[in-house]
Scaffold this active site. Structure first.
Site, short mmCIF file in Angstrom:
data_model
loop_
_atom_site.label_atom_id
_atom_site.label_comp_id
_atom_site.label_asym_id
_atom_site.label_seq_id
_atom_site.Cartn_x
_atom_site.Cartn_y
_atom_site.Cartn_z
NE ARG A 168 -4.26 -1.44 0.03
CZ ARG A 168 -4.33 -2.53 -0.74
NH1 ARG A 168 -3.32 -2.86 -1.51
NH2 ARG A 168 -5.42 -3.28 -0.73
CD GLU A 222 -2.92 3.13 -5.25
OE1 GLU A 222 -1.72 2.88 -5.10
OE2 GLU A 222 -3.79 2.25 -5.37
CG ASP A 250 1.60 -2.58 -8.26
OD1 ASP A 250 1.46 -2.19 -9.44
OD2 ASP A 250 0.75 -3.29 -7.68
CG HIS A 271 -3.00 -1.05 -6.62
ND1 HIS A 271 -3.31 -0.34 -5.49
CD2 HIS A 271 -3.04 -2.35 -6.25
CE1 HIS A 271 -3.55 -1.18 -4.49
NE2 HIS A 271 -3.39 -2.41 -4.94
N1 NAD Z 1 -0.52 -4.44 -5.09
C1 NAD Z 1 -1.52 -5.30 -5.05
O1 NAD Z 1 -2.16 -5.56 -6.08
C2 NAD Z 1 -1.89 -6.01 -3.75
C3 NAD Z 1 -2.71 -7.14 -3.81
C4 NAD Z 1 -3.01 -7.84 -2.63
C5 NAD Z 1 -2.54 -7.40 -1.42
N2 NAD Z 1 -1.76 -6.28 -1.38
C6 NAD Z 1 -1.25 -5.81 -0.07
O2 NAD Z 1 -0.42 -6.80 0.49
C7 NAD Z 1 -0.65 -6.83 1.89
C8 NAD Z 1 -0.22 -8.17 2.45
O3 NAD Z 1 -1.10 -9.19 1.97
P1 NAD Z 1 -1.00 -10.69 2.55
O4 NAD Z 1 -2.04 -11.46 1.81
O5 NAD Z 1 0.39 -11.17 2.56
O6 NAD Z 1 -1.49 -10.44 4.05
P2 NAD Z 1 -1.21 -11.35 5.31
O7 NAD Z 1 -2.24 -10.97 6.29
O8 NAD Z 1 -1.06 -12.80 4.92
O9 NAD Z 1 0.23 -10.86 5.80
C9 NAD Z 1 0.43 -9.60 6.39
C10 NAD Z 1 1.57 -9.75 7.39
O10 NAD Z 1 1.79 -8.46 7.98
C11 NAD Z 1 1.96 -8.63 9.36
N3 NAD Z 1 1.55 -7.41 10.05
C12 NAD Z 1 0.30 -6.93 10.18
N4 NAD Z 1 0.31 -5.77 10.87
C13 NAD Z 1 1.61 -5.55 11.19
C14 NAD Z 1 2.26 -4.53 11.92
N5 NAD Z 1 1.57 -3.51 12.45
N6 NAD Z 1 3.59 -4.60 12.05
C15 NAD Z 1 4.28 -5.65 11.52
N7 NAD Z 1 3.72 -6.65 10.81
C16 NAD Z 1 2.39 -6.59 10.66
C17 NAD Z 1 1.09 -9.81 9.76
O11 NAD Z 1 1.57 -10.41 10.97
C18 NAD Z 1 1.25 -10.73 8.54
O12 NAD Z 1 2.30 -11.64 8.69
C19 NAD Z 1 -2.15 -6.52 2.02
O13 NAD Z 1 -2.46 -5.99 3.29
C20 NAD Z 1 -2.38 -5.53 0.92
O14 NAD Z 1 -2.21 -4.21 1.44
C21 NAD Z 1 -1.42 -5.58 -2.50
#
Ligand code: NAD
Length: 338
Positions: free
Chosen positions: A233, A262, A257, A294
Site C-alpha cells: 500500500r 494513487e 506498484d 496497482h
Molecule cells: N498491489 C496489489 O495488487 C496487492 C494485492 C493484494 C494485497 N496487497 C497488499 O499486500 C498486503 C499483504 O497481503 P498478505 O495477503 O500477505 O497479508 P497477510 O495478512 O497474509 O500478511 C500480512 C503480514 O503483515 C503482518 N503485520 C500486520 N500488521 C503488522 C504490523 N503492524 N507490524 C508488523 N507486521 C504486521 C502480519 O503479521 C502478517 O504476517 C495486504 O495488506 C495488501 O495491502 C497488494
C-alpha cells in the site's frame, strides 16, 4: 437480484458477469465508487467495489440511505473502508481475505528484477536501435540480502523466490512465519533489516502502526545502493522523503506498484491532463524508479479467485451467514476490531 459493481476493469468484466451468471444480474460500471458516484447505487441492496473505492463514512451513509445493505469489496486491503461507520449503519462489509499470493509476490519480483537490471531503460533503448550498455550495470542477487517486511502469505511467497535466487533472508513481522524460518530467514528488528538488506520489499498491511513505515529515518538507514519495492500500500512509504533520498543520489532502484495518493490517478488515462501532484511528477523523473498502476494482483488466477469469493460473500450475506471474509456482518464488527 441485480448487483451494481463499481470500478470494473475491462479484462475483469466478462469474468465477473460469468461468475454471477445463474446467481444474479450484475451491472458493471467502470467508474469508481466515491461521493460523486455513490448515488448511482440507489436502490441496490448489494454493491461491489474495487480497490481505491472511497468507502468513507460519508459515502457509506449515502449507500445506506439508498437501501444498500452489503458492500462486497473485491480486494484484500480494507484501509479505504470506515468499518466503525459501516457497523453503526448496520451494513455488512465483505472482502477477499486471501487469494493467489503468487500474483503479488511474482510482480514484486518483476519490479525488483526490472530495476536491478535496468530492463525498462534497456528496452526503450533497443526499440530505438541504441544498443549501448552505458548505465545498464546491474548486480547479481545471489549472496545478497533480501529484507522482507511482512512475512504473511505474500511475504512468504516472495521469500521462497528469494531463497531460489540464493539470497540471505531477513524478516520483520509481528509474528515469525515458521515456513520462512525453515527457508533460513532470520527475524531482526526493523532498523537492522533496513540497514542490512540490499533488497527491501514491503508486504505488511497499511494500518496506523505501519503508515510511513519507510520514512526519512528508515531511508537514511538504508544502504546507498539498496533497492526498495512496494507492492503493498502506498501509505507505507513517505513519498516526499523518498523523493529527497533519490535527489541525493541514493538507492539503486525503486519499484512502486502503489502510491499514497494513487486514488483518482491509478486506473485512469491522465496522459492528456496537467498533473498537479508534484511529488508523483518528480518521482517519475528518476531513471531508476519504476511505477506501475496497482496491478500486482492482476493475473487470471488472482482475479478469478477474487470474483469467486465475492460471489460467495454475496450468497453468504443473502443467506444471513458470516465468514472469515466478512469485516462487518449486519452491523457487527468482530470483537477484536473494535
Ligand atoms: N498491489 C496489489 O495488487 C496487492 C494485492 C493484494 C494485497 N496487497 C497488499 O499486500 C498486503 C499483504 O497481503 P498478505 O495477503 O500477505 O497479508 P497477510 O495478512 O497474509 O500478511 C500480512 C503480514 O503483515 C503482518 N503485520 C500486520 N500488521 C503488522 C504490523 N503492524 N507490524 C508488523 N507486521 C504486521 C502480519 O503479521 C502478517 O504476517 C495486504 O495488506 C495488501 O495491502 C497488494
Amino acid at each position: 437480484m441485480e448487483i451494481v459493481a463499481f470500478g470494473v476493469q475491462a479484462d475483469e468484466r466478462p469474468l465477473l458477469e460469468k461468475a454471477f451468471d445463474g446467481h444474479h444480474q450484475v451491472r458493471c460500471l467502470d467508474v469508481f465508487l466515491n461521493r460523486d458516484t455513490a448515488p448511482i447505487a440507489h436502490g441496490y441492496e448489494v454493491v461491489s467495489t474495487s480497490v481505491n473505492a472511497d468507502l468513507s463514512a460519508e459515502v457509506l451513509q449515502t449507500l445506506a440511505a439508498g437501501g444498500t445493505k452489503m458492500v462486497a469489496q473485491r480486494s484484500t486491503g480494507f484501509n479505504n473502508i470506515d468499518l466503525e461507520a459501516a457497523a453503526d449503519l448496520g451494513l455488512t462489509i465483505g472482502r477477499v481475505s486471501s487469494y493467489s499470493p503468487y500474483a503479488v509476490a511474482e510482480f514484486a519480483w518483476a519490479l525488483a528484477l526490472a530495476v536491478n537490471r535496468r530492463l525498462v531503460r534497456a528496452a526503450n533503448r533497443t526499440r530505438n536501435f541504441d544498443f549501448r550498455l552505458d548505465g545498464l550495470l546491474g548486480r547479481d542477487l545471489r549472496g545478497r540480502t533480501a529484507g522482507v517486511v511482512g512475512t504473511g502469505r505474500i511475504g512468504e511467497a516472495f521469500t521462497r523466490i528469494a531463497h531460489g535466487f540464493g539470497m540471505n533472508l531477513l524478516g520483520w513481522d509481528l509474528a515469525e512465519n515458521p515456513e520462512c524460518v525453515a527457508l533460513g530467514m532470520r527475524y531482526v528488528p526493523r532498523e537492522r533489516l533496513f540497514a542490512e538488506a540490499d533488497l527491501i520489499t514491503l508486504h505488511v498491511p497499511l494500518v496506523e502502526d505501519t503508515r510511513h513505515l519507510v520514512d526519512a529515518a528508515a531511508l537514511a538507514a538504508m544502504k546507498d545502493d539498496a533497492i526498495l519495492i512496494n507492492s503493498s500500500r502506498g501509505g507505507l512509504v513517505d513519498t516526499a522523503a523518498l523523493v529527497e533520498t533519490l535527489k541525493a543520489g541514493r538507492l539503486t532502484g525503486v519499484g512502486l506498484d502503489v502510491y499514497e495518493e494513487e486514488a483518482g490517478l491509478f486506473y485512469f488515462d491522465r496522459s492528456l491532463d496537467v498533473i498537479d501532484d508534484d511529488t508523483l511528477a518528480r518521482l517519475m523523473t528518476f531513471a531508476n524508479v519504476l511505477v506501475t498502476s496497482h496491478q500486482a494482483y492482476f493475473t487470471e488466477e488472482a482475479v478469478g479467485q477474487i470474483i469467486e469469493t465475492t460471489v460467495a460473500n454475496v450468497e453468504d450475506h443473502l443467506a444471513g451467514r458470516t465468514s472469515e471474509h466478512m469485516l462487518v456482518t449486519r452491523g457487527q464488527l468482530p470483537s477484536a476490531a473494535r
